[in-house]
Design an enzyme around this catalytic site. Structure first.
Site, short mmCIF file in Angstrom:
data_model
loop_
_atom_site.label_atom_id
_atom_site.label_comp_id
_atom_site.label_asym_id
_atom_site.label_seq_id
_atom_site.Cartn_x
_atom_site.Cartn_y
_atom_site.Cartn_z
N HIS A 20 8.14 3.64 3.36
CA HIS A 20 8.52 2.66 2.33
C HIS A 20 9.88 2.03 2.61
O HIS A 20 10.21 1.00 2.03
CB HIS A 20 8.46 3.29 0.93
N ASP A 32 4.05 8.62 4.13
CA ASP A 32 5.33 7.95 3.90
C ASP A 32 6.36 8.25 4.99
O ASP A 32 7.51 8.56 4.72
CB ASP A 32 5.91 8.27 2.53
N SER A 67 16.52 7.51 0.76
CA SER A 67 15.20 7.68 1.36
C SER A 67 15.26 7.55 2.87
O SER A 67 15.86 6.62 3.40
CB SER A 67 14.23 6.63 0.80
#
Length: 357
Positions: free
Chosen positions: A95, A126, A209
């Protein structure tokens, strides 16, 4: 980005660890100076040394690992990544890269922004790998640990670029292991259901992230990906509940992408169907209707067909596509599961041998 832990929703935040020492003086029945007052400085000295030792370990880990954590600019967004090897491969979240093919990467070994290109993205877990177009001198790959050695209560540091603040470090503990969470597909996530996640109290904010969750041996044990939100508070961040992809999965995906240019063996179980969530007469999610079955897949082999509505996998209730994914997250290809479903007014069960995503 939203996601759901075992029955809640997810985004990003931190509860720092704190240590406090309380000295209590007892009085009454004791006259004149005694040995007690002299003991306090000695105790304070022990505490000071212990605190200093822990600080020294923190600082050593930061010196070891932070140079291997990079900032990735993808379009208008910012995320983090980990230098995977000395050839310039960097692992991050899918992402973070989104639909991009080229990226600006800031590394700790120099102020100049470097260009990187996508090797491959695997949204189902992911994870993604990008590669620097030119590898700078002194680029340092991180050391990756052992998922089986991760235990609840371990002190961990989260490193990345939260809110664009590059080379930031926060700390917490491993709060739980083996969590299954689902990302939102409408808030920057991939919509993936992720198994065996490491839950941590270390802060995971936007920009963290793709960074590194690190133990005090300077080993990466996970890739921070999600943090919880509380639906009862309107989706506000739930402090101290974050999630990281375990290092075993990071290695599995990254090694395949680097070697083959894609993931060839996901290790993730599948029924071999496409489906959609259906609702009951009160418009509440009530199961997953099979839209089609994959020829030669597990569901087809067990006799399931289009129009059947799946309501349970083993003992796990299935009401939505997400809950179906969560029910399968802990299973492996080749295992057999009991699928409960309805066909018209009849309730049926079938033994399905799971295939692979």
């Amino acid at each position: 980005m939203d996601a759901s832990p075992p029955r809640s929703r997810v985004r990003r935040s931190l509860t720092p660890l704190a240590a406090a020492v309380c000295a209590v003086a007892l009085a009454g029945g004791c006259a004149g100076p005694g040995p007690a007052p002299a003991a306090a400085p000695a105790r304070q000295g022990v505490v000071s040394r212990a605190t200093g030792d822990l600080e020294d370990r923190y600082q050593a880990v930061i010196r070891d690992v932070l140079p291997s954590v990079v900032q990735i600019a993808a379009g208008d967004g910012l995320g983090s990544g980990i230098v995977y090897d000395d050839k310039g491969h960097i692992v991050t979240n899918a992402h973070v890269v989104g639909s991009g093919k080229t990226f600006d990467v800031s590394v700790a070994t120099g102020e100049k922004t470097l260009k990187a290109s996508l090797v491959s993205s695997y949204p189902e877990q992911d994870l993604a790998v990008v590669k620097l177009d030119d590898v700078p001198d002194g680029l340092r790959a991180a050391r990756f640990g052992d998922t089986d050695a991760v235990e609840v209560g371990q002190i961990v540091l989260a490193m990345g670029s939260p809110l664009g603040l590059s080379s930031s470090v926060t700390q917490g503990i491993v709060s739980a292991v083996g969590r299954t969470v689902s990302e939102s597909g409408s808030d920057g996530g991939t919509g993936a259901t992720l198994a065996d996640m490491v839950q941590t109290s270390a802060a995971i904010n936007p920009g963290n992230s793709g960074g590194a969750l690190v133990n005090l041996d300077s080993e990466v044990i996970g890739v921070p990906t999600l943090a919880a939100t509380d639906p009862q508070l309107g989706g506000s961040a739930a402090p101290g509940i974050g999630f990281a992809i375990p290092v075993s999965m990071v290695r599995t995906v990254a090694d395949q992408i680097i070697r083959y240019g894609k993931v060839t063996d996901s290790g993730r179980a599948a029924l071999g169907i496409t489906g959609r969530t259906v609702v009951d007469n009160e418009y509440r999610p009530a199961g997953v209707a099979i839209v089609s079955v994959v020829k030669g897949g597990g569901a087809a082999g067990a006799g399931l067909r289009s129009g059947d509505v799946i309501t349970r996998i083993g003992e796990d209730r299935v009401t939505t596509i997400t809950s179906l994914s969560e029910a399968l997250a802990g299973d492996k290809p080749g295992e057999k599961v009991t699928v409960t479903y309805s066909r018209g007014d009849a309730k049926k069960t079938a033994q399905v041998t799971l295939g692979e995503v």
